[in-house]
Design an enzyme around this catalytic site. Structure first.
Site, PDB file in Angstrom:
ATOM      1  N   ASP A 198     -16.051   2.933  -0.212  1.00  0.00           N
ATOM      2  CA  ASP A 198     -14.826   3.340  -1.060  1.00  0.00           C
ATOM      3  C   ASP A 198     -13.557   3.328  -0.082  1.00  0.00           C
ATOM      4  OD1 ASP A 198     -12.844   4.987  -2.018  1.00  0.00           O
ATOM      5  OD2 ASP A 198     -14.108   6.661  -2.731  1.00  0.00           O
ATOM      6  N   GLN A 201      -8.628   5.569   0.426  1.00  0.00           N
ATOM      7  CA  GLN A 201      -7.616   6.264   1.507  1.00  0.00           C
ATOM      8  C   GLN A 201      -7.664   5.668   2.657  1.00  0.00           C
ATOM      9  OE1 GLN A 201      -5.794   8.584   0.486  1.00  0.00           O
ATOM     10  NE2 GLN A 201      -7.072   9.216  -1.550  1.00  0.00           N
ATOM     11  N   LYS A 224      -2.141   3.501  -4.393  1.00  0.00           N
ATOM     12  CA  LYS A 224      -2.235   4.589  -3.258  1.00  0.00           C
ATOM     13  C   LYS A 224      -1.351   3.688  -2.062  1.00  0.00           C
ATOM     14  CE  LYS A 224      -6.268   6.786  -4.493  1.00  0.00           C
ATOM     15  NZ  LYS A 224      -6.091   8.316  -5.033  1.00  0.00           N
ATOM     16  N   CYS A 364     -10.735  16.167  -7.041  1.00  0.00           N
ATOM     17  CA  CYS A 364     -12.065  15.218  -7.435  1.00  0.00           C
ATOM     18  C   CYS A 364     -13.261  15.270  -6.481  1.00  0.00           C
ATOM     19  CB  CYS A 364     -11.698  13.742  -7.625  1.00  0.00           C
ATOM     20  SG  CYS A 364     -10.230  13.516  -9.144  1.00  0.00           S
TER      21      CYS A 364
END
Ligand code: PMP
Length: 409
Positions: A198, A201, A224, A364
């Site tokens: 993932d 970020q 993002k 989240c």
């Protein structure tokens, strides 16, 4: 530090909020967009808009070139071997769900293991929970160290020969921890498992090289990284994607359709059902151009500096608790914190009254909140347009909030 003029590229940052110049510290939720990206998207709608792939007319070709050109930029951006390995999706959540539903359903069976960590975002927990329930598989969690980091020893203890999938975030959206993906991938592969990352970020903030990481799948979101909402990427190794079934059927992904049997296009289109997110891809391509003009190394250096400065300044405010590793070199550019027993929503409301946007809540990550033993936290997250002055404004805001709540209590 990056040039302060960068801020001028972002029209939204030029406004006042509640009578104060806006300090935007919520880029981990979504980043702001530079004029260059906004212009690329409106230019597409003004000059090129048409559906892709099918058109024999000029606009159809222009739209196809714009869309497929964006794919080449993404390939370059993460150094994938080929453009067929770049699937456009709605974002990280959709990308991870595709892996769980397509690769997962076909390769995970009863008693097999899926390994994740306590720090994962809901988008990297629930797809695996659902898969584990459906298949009778076991969902296992790598324990975190006290400072919220992962050690390779713990990874080795958790991943076994029954593990089929390891799925871990590159950078935590709460703790700021940067996880050793390359080394974890080696452990996963040594046990015959695939590695899913993932990267929501990470991709906006550091140079990601999927060949160097050697992960099997890498997911991230355009919004993002100064791009638009509604577009994201699933990178996957070609040999795996080739064997996988699509999860969405119809529209752009078909090759031949009969009454009872149909066939799919080749990669990457077989995973892109329906009319694709054309303008979104164009915007993402422009976002990549913008970030590459600045240079990902410079982005990283700037953020490292800001994180270090913010950690120092915020720890000077009595009553502030910072979560995650305290050494700036172990973390990315976001700080999750609480101020005494002030509820983070109240804190964020007072900061907003002073034009400072921070996020409050569980981010989240409800299992991680439980692990931290808090119900919620505040989070300040930084990006290329933030400055030391923004941090100073935040710290002033925290002092004001402290006084405000002491007075009220
Ligand atoms: N993973 C992480 C670490 C995130 O921070 C986010 C966004 N908050 C997501 C996944 C989900 O991304 P998206 O909402 O763009 O699908």
């Amino acid at each position: 530090m990056l040039n302060k003029d960068i801020r001028k590229h972002f029209p939204i940052l030029q406004q006042e909020i509640n009578g104060h110049p806006l300090v935007y510290l919520d880029s981990a939720a979504t980043s702001q967009k530079p004029q260059q990206v906004i212009d690329a998207m409106s230019n597409y709608y003004e000059k090129d808009n048409s559906n892709v792939h099918r058109g024999v007319h000029t606009l159809g070709n222009q739209a196809t070139e714009a869309y497929e050109g964006a794919r080449d930029k993404v390939r370059d951006f993460i150094n994938a071997k080929s453009r067929e390995e770049i699937i456009f999706t709605r974002g990280t959540t959709t990308s991870l769900n595709i892996v769980a539903q397509s690769y997962g359903r076909a390769n995970v069976g009863e008693g097999d293991e899926i390994v994740i960590t306590h720090m994962e975002h809901h988008s990297n927990i629930i797809p695996w929970q659902q898969l584990a329930k459906e298949k009778g598989a076991v969902l296992k969690f790598i324990d975190l160290e006290e400072d919220g980091t992962i050690t390779l020893d713990k990874v080795r203890e958790t991943v076994t020969e029954r593990t089929k999938i390891v799925s871990i975030m590159h950078v935590s959206n709460v703790l700021g921890t940067v996880n050793p993906i390359k080394e974890i991938t080696e452990i996963a592969h040594a046990n015959g498992a695939i590695m899913v990352v993932d990267g929501a970020q990470a991709a906006p903030h550091m140079k990601v090289d999927v060949q160097q990481l050697d992960c099997d799948f890498y997911a991230f979101s355009g919004h993002k990284m100064v791009g638009p909402t509604g577009i994201g990427v699933l990178y996957g190794k070609k040999e795996l994607l080739n064997k996988m079934e699509p999860v969405e059927f119809g529209g752009e992904m078909i090759d031949f359709v009969g009454l009872y049997e149909s066939t799919w296009k080749e990669l990457p289109w077989k995973f892109e059902g329906g009319t694709p997110i054309i303008a979104g891809a164009v915007g993402l391509g422009a976002a990549i151009d913008y970030l590459e003009e600045i240079g990902l190394d410079n982005v990283e250096k700037h953020e490292q500096h800001l994180a270090e400065y913010a950690m120092k300044k915020m720890s000077e405010v009595e009553g502030v608790t910072i979560y995650g590793p305290l050494e700036p070199e172990k973390r990315a550019s976001l700080i999750t914190f609480n101020l005494n027993d002030v509820h983070p929503h109240d804190l964020a409301t007072v900061l907003d009254m002073h034009g400072i946007a921070v996020r409050a809540g569980h981010h989240c990550c409800q299992p991680l909140m439980k692990w931290l033993d808090v119900s919620a936290t505040a989070r300040a997250s930084f990006y290329i347009y933030n400055t030391e002055e923004d941090v100073d404004r935040l710290v002033d805001g925290l002092r004001i909030a402290k006084e405000y709540f002491n007075d009220v209590n």
